[in-house]
Write an enzyme that holds these catalytic residues in place. Sequence first.
Site, PDB file in Angstrom:
ATOM      1  N   GLU B  60     -10.562  10.185  -6.417  1.00  0.00           N
ATOM      2  CA  GLU B  60     -11.105  10.884  -5.688  1.00  0.00           C
ATOM      3  C   GLU B  60     -11.091  12.271  -4.448  1.00  0.00           C
ATOM      4  O   GLU B  60     -12.385  12.735  -4.918  1.00  0.00           O
ATOM      5  CB  GLU B  60     -11.421   9.905  -4.106  1.00  0.00           C
ATOM      6  CG  GLU B  60     -12.161   8.634  -3.822  1.00  0.00           C
ATOM      7  CD  GLU B  60     -10.912   7.203  -4.744  1.00  0.00           C
ATOM      8  OE1 GLU B  60      -9.654   7.786  -5.044  1.00  0.00           O
ATOM      9  OE2 GLU B  60     -11.365   5.831  -4.837  1.00  0.00           O
ATOM     10  N   HIS B 129      -9.256  -2.346   3.104  1.00  0.00           N
ATOM     11  CA  HIS B 129     -11.552  -1.851   2.401  1.00  0.00           C
ATOM     12  C   HIS B 129     -12.202  -2.734   4.144  1.00  0.00           C
ATOM     13  O   HIS B 129     -13.408  -3.148   3.104  1.00  0.00           O
ATOM     14  CB  HIS B 129     -11.707  -2.867   1.372  1.00  0.00           C
ATOM     15  CG  HIS B 129     -10.873  -2.602   0.642  1.00  0.00           C
ATOM     16  ND1 HIS B 129      -9.361  -2.602   0.280  1.00  0.00           N
ATOM     17  CD2 HIS B 129     -10.895  -1.709  -0.887  1.00  0.00           C
ATOM     18  CE1 HIS B 129      -8.569  -2.275  -1.021  1.00  0.00           C
ATOM     19  NE2 HIS B 129      -9.550  -1.561  -1.658  1.00  0.00           N
TER      20      HIS B 129
END
Lengths: 446, 331
Positions: B60, B129
């Site tokens: 990322e 998540h």
Amino acid sequence: MPLDVIMPALGMAQDSGVIVAWHKRPGDEVAEGDVLFEVETDKATMEVEAAGAGFLADVTAAEGQDVPVGEVIARIADVAGAVPAPSVEDVEPAPPGAPEEPQIQETPEEPDAPGAVPDGHRVIMPVLGMAQDSGLLVVWLVEPGAKVAADDPLFEVETDKSTMEVPAGADGYLAALLAEPGDEVPTGETIAILTEAPVAEPMRRGAAAAPVPAVHADAPAAPEPAPEPAAAIAKSADAEFPRPRAAPVVDGRILASPKARRLALEAGIDLAVIARSGTRPPIHAADVEGFLTRRGSGGATRVLTAEVSSDTFDAFAAWAATEAGLTDPAALLAGFAAAALGRETAIVAVERGPTIASYAVTGRALSEVTRTDAAVPDLILRDVRDLGLAQVALGAAAHPVISLGTSGGRIVLTLECADPAMTAPDCLHLLSELAGRLREPLRHLL
Amino acid sequence: MREITLSAAVNEALAEEMRRDDRVFILGEDVAEAGTPFKVLSGLVEEFGTARVIDTPIAEPGFMGVAVGAAMTGMRPVVDVMFGDFLFLIMDQLCNQAAKTHYMSGGKLNVPLVVRTNLGATRRSAAQHSQSLHALVAHIPGLKVAMPSSAYEAKGLMKSAIRDDNPVVIFEDKLMYQDKAPVPEEEYLIPLGEAQVLREGSDVTLIGTSSMVQVCQQAAEVLAAEGISAEVIDPRSIVPLDEATLLASARKTSRAIVVDEGHQSFGVTAEIASRLNEKAFYHLDAPVLRLGAMDVPVPFSPALEDLTVPTPDLVAEKARLLCAGELIHAA
């Protein structure tokens, strides 16, 4: 309508009083405020005044008799001789602390009917301070139906000075709650009943019920508290408890929402006034709006002004002082104002700074204007000349207010009054008559 | 009007903007053939090719840095951050670089990029998540934050974000991808910073973001049956925030509850409630209440996870208290 005269509650935990002396005889004409009788409690002996005018009748308690609080001991009839007036000597003294069956029997409902106030020890709103005529019930400290001892705190009362816990005063079971937290209850009014035996369904009179007639400590002629219709009674105390415990006053502040504060500020209303009117804090916008609607129902405030030279009145006052010995100019003003009001007799309160002097005016003669302790004036004169103010309009009170200001050697008169209090022609008449008397004091004498 | 899913609405917005402007491209993990784990981008690589729909390594910070550089040099990247929880990995590129470049270059450089990511619990995805982290980026000056509450908003806000000359982060609720809503065939944009009043009311204002808009609407239905008139407002973007619409409503109803799925402490609910308190104080008849997610890591246990997010029942319960004038936290 005849007025009942009852034994008033003059102190905490007082459940009876000894009649020391009657100041009026049966059949005597009495005026409101006249001393009717003297009562001795465990603390003091006090004079009790008549709450209305009429003729004393139906005297049922003799001198020396110990009478339970709330019991009817006489009536004030409209007409002389309308009711038999047995002589005081004929009355057989009841034993001290006699049970209060007469009250129960007088009530329009059967005592056994569902929702009727149960028999038992009556807990009243106590007098916790001088000049206190009502108390705000803050919270019940005992669940309905629960057992209490005489010394157990039963409820909290807020007066204008403080919040205090009040003990039950007797052992028993809390069988009925007749007032709700947030209610402003006149002193002497019964707010709870304690019974010797447990009750299956403690009664709780909802705040929506019609107010129980008041029994004022200083106005002992109100009718007996009567049971409310069964429909107005909360069917189960469980539905009501527990309530969020209100904290109406925190460090002297009345809890109110920002919007309520703003609305009150804009309307010039003290939140304390709204709280005392029976609204249970926290105060919200709807409470302020409701208060304003109630206060303003019937229409707008009338404000009228007039201006007269102060010379003639000052000269008249000086003359009256030296020639007639009338040394109190406020009494002269009160006499003029009462005459302008067009009434035979009137109570006029003269406000000057923090001091308020009430005058009873009984006729045209200024020498007959006397000081009085009567609390409810017909008219208020607010003298703000010492403050150098010309014209003030502070909003209509419960009674018409005439403010006296000063401007360039002249007296400025401002009459304020709410619509229901006086009609427009009445207002015009009152102010023009008063202005005329100040302009030409001789007018009053002629 | 046709109804399409939120997923399809986002897909349409991206496709339309990529057709309109060839500087627009997508990069991220599993965006091409896989079309993301939620299949939002399915079909785009077939139309635009792997040069404009770029699969990146699981890195990322790296691909976010690429996007910032590309934006500074004339491209209009859309960065796909697979889960909102992965924002922590790109914080430097997003907050220290993208957010500040326009300011620190004296206005000479713009960073016209979009980060599209998601939020939302109750998907049984556990603590790493399931977070709703939009408050983290809303805190940083220089970043805009949009929170679509339906397919219609998702498409209109995405198109505005792509055309914006500054970095915009869009949070989609990962539980709403299959929710359908009417979406016009013809092109439309929803400007950032324009709230929508979804339901007019007079007693209490319910301000909801993202999926909490549905929660507020369901609460308003329940309340209406009880005679409480609730106004429901969707800010649609929290930066910029349409303060005027929220304040006007709070002044009208005198009561407000702010509902958001981020953690309650130091969150979006606190910011909005605080502004209402500051600027509508004298119109408030009750404290402005916050309803955010519980201040706990999102539990994996379904029974526990469901307890952590605001529900219509909870919103209605609080609204009843406010309207009844009950003392709240008065002790």
